[in-house]
Scaffold this active site. Structure first.
Site, short mmCIF file in Angstrom:
data_model
loop_
_atom_site.label_atom_id
_atom_site.label_comp_id
_atom_site.label_asym_id
_atom_site.label_seq_id
_atom_site.Cartn_x
_atom_site.Cartn_y
_atom_site.Cartn_z
N CYS A 89 0.84 -1.22 0.00
CA CYS A 89 0.00 0.00 0.00
C CYS A 89 0.86 1.25 0.00
O CYS A 89 1.24 1.74 1.06
CB CYS A 89 -0.86 0.04 1.25
SG CYS A 89 -1.98 -1.30 1.38
N CYS A 415 -5.96 -2.73 -16.67
CA CYS A 415 -5.37 -2.60 -15.33
C CYS A 415 -4.00 -1.93 -15.44
O CYS A 415 -3.25 -1.93 -14.47
CB CYS A 415 -5.27 -3.96 -14.64
SG CYS A 415 -4.32 -5.16 -15.59
#
Ligand code: SAM
Length: 458
Positions: A89, A415
């Protein structure tokens, strides 16, 4: 510190203003003639950074932040204890609004849509945490010699850190990590060592079906005997009533792949079920399933909207995976043909359509670069084509065949905005016009961008 320019070299410390964003979400700054990529920064930051790699011929460099001296975007405390170390993240310390603005910028800069392209409102994720339905963890050995299970530190695929709680997945995934780690240490199980090609435990994958609550655990080991796998499965099932499937898969190769060539269901079912309204899907251990169940449902609905099918129209679903988009299209289309390289995924797709009483979908397994050409050569025609390729984008032969098939509308699900830009240029060079673009936030906290684009012929 002075801003005097010194010829960059690894180890050198520079102060720069971050003014750009790479397609991978890293901040970019100019230092003399060099463009420097600095992980964990965003435009508006001023940072002191240490140079790591310098490519003089390309006038490019990579640097690590030493200190952030100024920032235009507000930073917040990350939800996860592992933030900063974990490679997962990158943006957990940014507000969700800012994450969305940055993703929109990445897509705009990569794709550069013309002024007449309609930009749809970004589909924000309602749950920016605990949304992932699948996570792959790696086994490692800590300094004390104990078994660890975790994720890779940023950019270090040869190392892992021992995981406590991952905030991207449902808490059950972190509980499985803890329980399996305890079991492995109690029973003295060994961890696979890539250099020596010795040791047992390689990967742990946890899949969580968000709508049904079913959980699947996939243990990937080397070919060393693993007689304790039954005991482990029993312990996990006793503790977690929602554990619907435990699969053991053996990867004999050195390649660090989390699904091996020989697999066995140790207990429970061979697949778990999840729902993307109005359909029920069976998900096998190795099949691709969109990682964010809630956003997948919204994205598939959008694909159907953008396909804008009239009665009797036909669709191609290239790179169809387990058939999610095909099933959604089948509600409006006369016929859908799905093409996918993974035989397991095609088996699931066929099963998924039967299970849902869908009779107008046909699924073919093989590489899109071959099968799209075959469909063209045998005179098939489609009013709409959906293409959802892997990160690299479409193989040039698949793209060529798609263009030759001349569908009136193409819905490109991407993506990777950089690969989308390349394929979009080829489509526009062959008569397609980009009409509509929309970002779907599939993976909050990360710079990952999922984009829907509608092209029309003429
Ligand atoms: C991004 S996923 C899309 C899956 C599906 N559309 C969905 O939403 O569930 C890409 C899919 O392309 C498949 N794939 C990869 N390379 C392929 C190829 N050369 N030909 C056909 N399918 C391929 C992968 O197995 C994967 O299922």
């Amino acid at each position: 510190m002075s801003r005097e320019y010194v010829k960059p070299k690894p180890g050198g410390v520079i102060e720069v203003d971050v003014d750009g964003l790479s397609v991978k979400g890293h901040g970019m700054a100019s230092y003399g003639e060099y463009r420097v990529t600095i992980r964990g920064t965003v435009p508006g930051d001023t940072v002191i950074a240490r140079l790591r790699k310098v490519r003089h011929r390309r006038r490019e460099a990579e640097a690590r932040v030493v200190d952030r001296t100024d920032a235009s975007l507000e930073r917040q405390e990350a939800a996860c204890n592992h933030f900063g170390l974990c490679g997962g993240c990158l943006w957990q310390d940014l507000t969700y609004d800012d994450q969305i603005l940055l993703k929109e910028r990445v897509v705009r800069e990569a794709v550069q849509p013309a002024d007449d392209v309609e930009i749809g409102q970004t589909l924000r994720a309602p749950s920016p945490l605990q949304y992932r339905n699948k996570m792959e963890f790696s086994f490692g050995t800590g300094e004390t010699g104990l078994v660890e299970i975790g994720l890779h530190p940023a950019g270090q695929f040869g190392r892992i850190f021992d995981l406590g709680l991952c905030e991207l997945v449902h808490p059950v995934a972190s509980e499985m990590v803890e329980d399996i780690r305890v079991f492995a240490n109690e029973r003295g199980l060994s961890v696979y060592d890539l250099k020596q090609h010795l040791g047992l435990l390689r990967f742990l994958t946890v899949r969580y079906a968000a709508q049904t609550g079913e959980v699947m655990v996939i243990l990937t080991t080397s070919e060393e005997p693993f007689p304790l796998v039954e005991d482990l499965a029993i312990r996990l099932v006793e503790k977690h009533p929602d554990l619907a499937s435990v699969v053991h898969t053996i990867n004999r190769a050195k390649a660090q792949v989390a699904y091996g060539d020989e697999s066995r269901v140790v207990c429970g079912k061979p697949a778990i079920n999840d729902r993307l309204e109005p359909f029920m899907f069976e998900i096998s251990p190795a099949s691709f399933f969109q990682p964010n169940t809630f956003q997948a449902e919204r994205m598939f609905e959008r694909v159907v909207d953008l396909a804008d099918l009239s009665e009797g129209e036909t669709c191609l679903d290239a790179y169809c995976g387990t058939g999610g988009i095909s099933l959604f299209l089948s509600q409006m289309a006369a016929r859908v043909v799905g093409v996918e390289v993974s035989e397991d995924a095609i088996r699931d797709a066929v099963g998924n359509s039967a299970r849902n009483g869908v009779e107008n979908c046909q699924f073919i397994s093989g590489p899109a670069e071959d099968l799209l050409g075959q469909l063209r050569d045998q005179g098939d025609r489609f009013d709409v084509a959906v293409t959802d390729p892997p990160r690299a984008g479409m193989h040039h032969r698949a793209l060529r065949a798609l263009i030759d098939l001349k569908p009136e509308r193409i819905i490109y699900v991407s993506c990777n905005p950089a690969a989308l830009a390349t394929d979009a240029a080829a489509l526009t060079a062959h008569g397609y016009r980009m009409e509509y673009l929309q970002l779907v936030d599939m993976l909050p906290q990360t710079p990952h961008c999922e984009v829907l684009v509608r092209f029309c012929l003429g």
